[in-house]
Design a protein around this motif. Structure first.
Motif, mmCIF file in Angstrom:
data_model
loop_
_atom_site.group_PDB
_atom_site.id
_atom_site.type_symbol
_atom_site.label_atom_id
_atom_site.label_comp_id
_atom_site.label_asym_id
_atom_site.label_seq_id
_atom_site.Cartn_x
_atom_site.Cartn_y
_atom_site.Cartn_z
ATOM 1 N N ASN A 105 -8.797 -6.371 -6.052
ATOM 2 C CA ASN A 105 -9.976 -6.368 -6.904
ATOM 3 C C ASN A 105 -9.894 -7.382 -8.040
ATOM 4 O O ASN A 105 -10.822 -7.491 -8.844
ATOM 5 C CB ASN A 105 -10.203 -4.971 -7.506
ATOM 6 N N TYR A 129 0.847 -1.207 0.000
ATOM 7 C CA TYR A 129 0.000 0.000 0.000
ATOM 8 C C TYR A 129 0.877 1.250 0.000
ATOM 9 O O TYR A 129 0.614 2.221 -0.708
ATOM 10 C CB TYR A 129 -0.932 -0.022 1.209
ATOM 11 N N TYR A 167 -7.372 2.042 5.860
ATOM 12 C CA TYR A 167 -6.902 2.917 4.779
ATOM 13 C C TYR A 167 -8.041 3.512 3.976
ATOM 14 O O TYR A 167 -7.830 4.109 2.921
ATOM 15 C CB TYR A 167 -5.953 2.156 3.849
ATOM 16 N N ASN A 168 -9.273 3.296 4.475
ATOM 17 C CA ASN A 168 -10.453 3.872 3.790
ATOM 18 C C ASN A 168 -10.549 3.479 2.324
ATOM 19 O O ASN A 168 -10.765 4.336 1.466
ATOM 20 C CB ASN A 168 -10.374 5.403 3.849
ATOM 21 N N LEU A 169 -10.388 2.220 2.063
ATOM 22 C CA LEU A 169 -10.338 1.776 0.665
ATOM 23 C C LEU A 169 -11.677 1.249 0.152
ATOM 24 O O LEU A 169 -11.780 0.772 -0.971
ATOM 25 C CB LEU A 169 -9.296 0.651 0.518
ATOM 26 N N TYR A 170 -12.723 1.311 0.984
ATOM 27 C CA TYR A 170 -14.004 0.688 0.602
ATOM 28 C C TYR A 170 -14.484 1.185 -0.765
ATOM 29 O O TYR A 170 -14.900 0.408 -1.616
ATOM 30 C CB TYR A 170 -15.060 0.973 1.668
ATOM 31 N N LEU A 229 0.118 1.825 -4.466
ATOM 32 C CA LEU A 229 -1.321 1.710 -4.152
ATOM 33 C C LEU A 229 -2.075 1.065 -5.313
ATOM 34 O O LEU A 229 -2.953 0.230 -5.120
ATOM 35 C CB LEU A 229 -1.888 3.104 -3.843
ATOM 36 N N GLU A 230 -1.676 1.466 -6.530
ATOM 37 C CA GLU A 230 -2.375 0.949 -7.712
ATOM 38 C C GLU A 230 -2.267 -0.580 -7.769
ATOM 39 O O GLU A 230 -3.247 -1.286 -8.056
ATOM 40 C CB GLU A 230 -1.746 1.572 -8.965
ATOM 41 N N ILE A 238 -8.445 -2.608 4.883
ATOM 42 C CA ILE A 238 -9.323 -1.877 3.956
ATOM 43 C C ILE A 238 -10.050 -0.783 4.722
ATOM 44 O O ILE A 238 -10.209 0.355 4.239
ATOM 45 C CB ILE A 238 -10.316 -2.846 3.279
ATOM 46 N N SER A 273 -12.904 2.192 -3.206
ATOM 47 C CA SER A 273 -12.046 1.763 -4.322
ATOM 48 C C SER A 273 -12.211 0.282 -4.628
ATOM 49 O O SER A 273 -11.529 -0.264 -5.495
ATOM 50 C CB SER A 273 -10.566 2.023 -4.005
ATOM 51 N N LEU A 293 -4.478 -2.236 -5.070
ATOM 52 C CA LEU A 293 -5.896 -2.278 -5.438
ATOM 53 C C LEU A 293 -6.143 -3.290 -6.557
ATOM 54 O O LEU A 293 -7.170 -3.979 -6.568
ATOM 55 C CB LEU A 293 -6.366 -0.886 -5.886
#
Lengths: 249, 329
Positions: free
Chosen positions: B42, B30, B61-64, B34-35, B58, B66, B38
């Protein structure tokens, strides 16, 4: 009707054995006024059943007061001084521990235990028999105990389904089915309940309630939009009293 | 390393190195790329276990937002399963395709999660609820074979199976009982032991006696085959002494050869006045007599339908007498 050695008996004759308000006499009156004929080979056999039924009710009331938690098998717990908790959530008697002491510990230290309703019923039945058999005979009869709902039952517990008998007596275990239970709480798909008299049932996790109150509480655990209520089913479980009485002699 | 190989390695990281190391690895990824992080989470080939053990990261890092649709649905379901919280999914915008996506997410959770069953109590609990939802809400029977495999694996290890067994029976799929019965022919003694307990077979079966097991297998298969049109579901058996199989035979339906509704035990087809009268007499018999008559009726019907029709015209006492003579007991 009650028949002892082939002859009908008058329940009034049992007053010498039990007090007027005793649960034993109430049970005897129910047996006597029933359309079913209850047969016993001896008076001792009848007295044994009445006493064991009364003990079963007392055992349920004691467990109700024990602070034992309701927990699914996945989250069950027990006192490690007396029991091993198995990976499937059941409890097995520890080696070197007396069965009578282990069962007694559940009633005395209930807050150290958490299990579901079927296991609670089995604990009630063990507690009742312990009260009648006393420690020595209990330990000899049940040297290895596993508490796992209705599975791994010791055949010497003598538990059987008497579905064909319509009378419900104190000490009988019934089942309230909750067909529309929420899929996320399968532990509430039904509740095993013990009839304790005066139209009340004991159900672990619910307490001592009437049938209607039990059903109302189970209905709160249904999936959204459900229209099918929980209901009491036919099966009726209790000990084989004649079998257990023979073991005492 | 190509992408699929990278995802496969990532999938197994938590199981082979432990959850702490897995989370540390993700922290570094992360921080550096980051890319890439993710892309991995995903990816369509990600396993459920790999997502499950990153749920706290998740969140951290507030990734919901994304996450893919599948992952968003899965994370919401996990919240509801484990915390009892109402789903964060916005049901006001629910469409058919959304419902389909929930179904797909659940299937993905079960199909890719089952391989790591037994490594985490928390993950196993979510798997159980996933199976229950697939069967009870989506009536998805495609998972039954894998569900049965999972039950047997857990039984062998002594793990908790009650919820999976309940899910299996709630499918009300009688044909899949044959999949269970076939394990009597397994080389694994635990499989055989489970079948004997699960299907409530005679306690006198010696699981080391292959001839006896083969015989019981045939008896079982024949019983399922003979009764499959007349079986109905009664789940209270699961919670009761002395009977594990939550099915009963609708003897009245078997007697007149009519299929029943598996949920209610009621005869599905309309019955004639003649059949109604037959059943009125039949229902006055005791259970033993009903069992004898219905078994004889089925077998005679299969052997010679003309003889069967003729037999049904006799008074019921005569039908019983013939059934007893025919070897029914």
């Amino acid at each position: 009707m009650i028949k002892v050695s082939g002859k009908p008996i008058n329940v009034d004759n049992l007053n010498t054995y039990f007090s007027d308000n005793s649960i034993q006499l109430k049970i005897a009156n129910t047996l006597s006024s029933s359309n079913e004929t209850y047969t016993y080979s001896s008076l001792e056999q009848l007295l044994f059943e009445l006493n064991l039924r009364a003990s079963t009710v007392n055992s349920a009331l004691k467990l109700s007061r024990s602070n034992m938690d309701f927990a699914s098998f996945r989250k069950s717990r027990c006192n490690p001084d007396f029991w091993n908790r198995n990976d499937d959530g059941s409890f097995s008697l520890k080696d070197g521990v007396k069965p009578s002491e282990a069962i007694r510990d559940i009633f005395n230290q209930g807050r150290k235990y958490g299990t579901e309703c079927a296991t609670a019923m089995v604990i009630v039945f063990y507690g009742a028999i312990l009260d009648i058999y006393k420690d020595e005979l209990f330990d000899k009869t049940y040297p290895k105990i596993t508490l796992n709902g209705w599975d791994d039952l010791d055949k010497n517990l003598g538990l059987r389904d008497y579905e064909e008998i319509s009378d419900v007596l104190p000490g009988d275990c019934k089942y309230i089915k909750n067909p529309d239970v929420s899929p996320l709480t399968p532990e509430w798909q039904g509740e095993n309940v013990l009839y304790i008299g005066n139209n009340l049932y004991f159900g672990h996790g619910i307490g001592n309630k009437t049938e209607a109150e039990m059903i109302k509480l189970l209905n709160l655990r249904r999936k959204s939009g459900s229209t099918e209520s929980a209901y009491m089913t036919n099966p009726n479980i209790h000990q084989d009293f004649k079998y257990l009485e023979k073991k005492m002699n | 390393m190509n992408d699929n190989a990278y995802v496969n390695e990532f999938n197994n990281l938590w199981a082979t190195h432990g959850i702490n190391e897995y989370e540390n690895y993700f922290d570094k990824l992360y921080g550096n790329d980051l890319e890439r992080a993710l892309f991995l989470i995903n990816h369509e080939n990600l396993d459920f276990g790999a997502l499950f053990f990153l749920k706290s990261k998740i969140n951290e890092y507030n990734l919901y937002n994304s996450m893919s649709e599948r992952n968003k649905i899965t994370l919401s379901l996990i919240n509801e399963f484990t915390g009892g919280f109402r789903s964060s999914i916005n049901f006001n915008n629910m469409t058919i395709s959304f419902i389909e996506n929930v179904h797909l997410a659940l299937k993905w959770m079960f199909n890719t999660g089952a391989k790591h069953d037994g490594l985490s109590n928390e993950l196993d609990e979510v798997l159980d609820k996933t199976a229950i939802l697939l069967i009870k809400i989506f009536k998805d029977k495609s998972i039954l074979k894998d569900l049965i495999d999972l039950i047997f694996k857990r039984y062998e290890k002594g793990f908790f199976i009650q919820d999976l067994v309940w899910a299996f029976f709630e499918s009300r799929d009688i044909d899949s009982l044959i999949l269970i019965a076939s394990r009597l022919k397994s080389d694994n003694k635990k499989d055989i032991e489970f079948v004997c307990n699960f299907l409530d077979l005679a306690p006198s079966i010696n699981i080391n006696n292959k001839a006896q097991l083969d015989k019981n297998y045939m008896i079982l298969i024949n019983w399922i085959y003979e009764n499959h049109l007349f079986l109905y579901y009664c789940s209270e058996n699961l919670k009761h002494v002395g009977s594990k199989l939550p099915y009963r035979v609708a003897l009245d339906a078997k007697y007149i050869g009519k299929k029943v509704d598996v949920d209610t035990g009621k005869i599905k087809e309309k019955i004639s006045n003649y059949e109604f009268n037959l059943l009125s007499q039949f229902n006055r018999l005791n259970v033993k007599e009903k069992t004898i008559l219905s078994n004889y009726s089925y077998r005679l019907n299969r052997a010679n339908i003309y003889a069967w029709n003729n037999w049904l015209t006799y008074p019921i006492s005569e039908q019983l007498r013939i059934a007893y003579l025919g070897g029914m007991s």
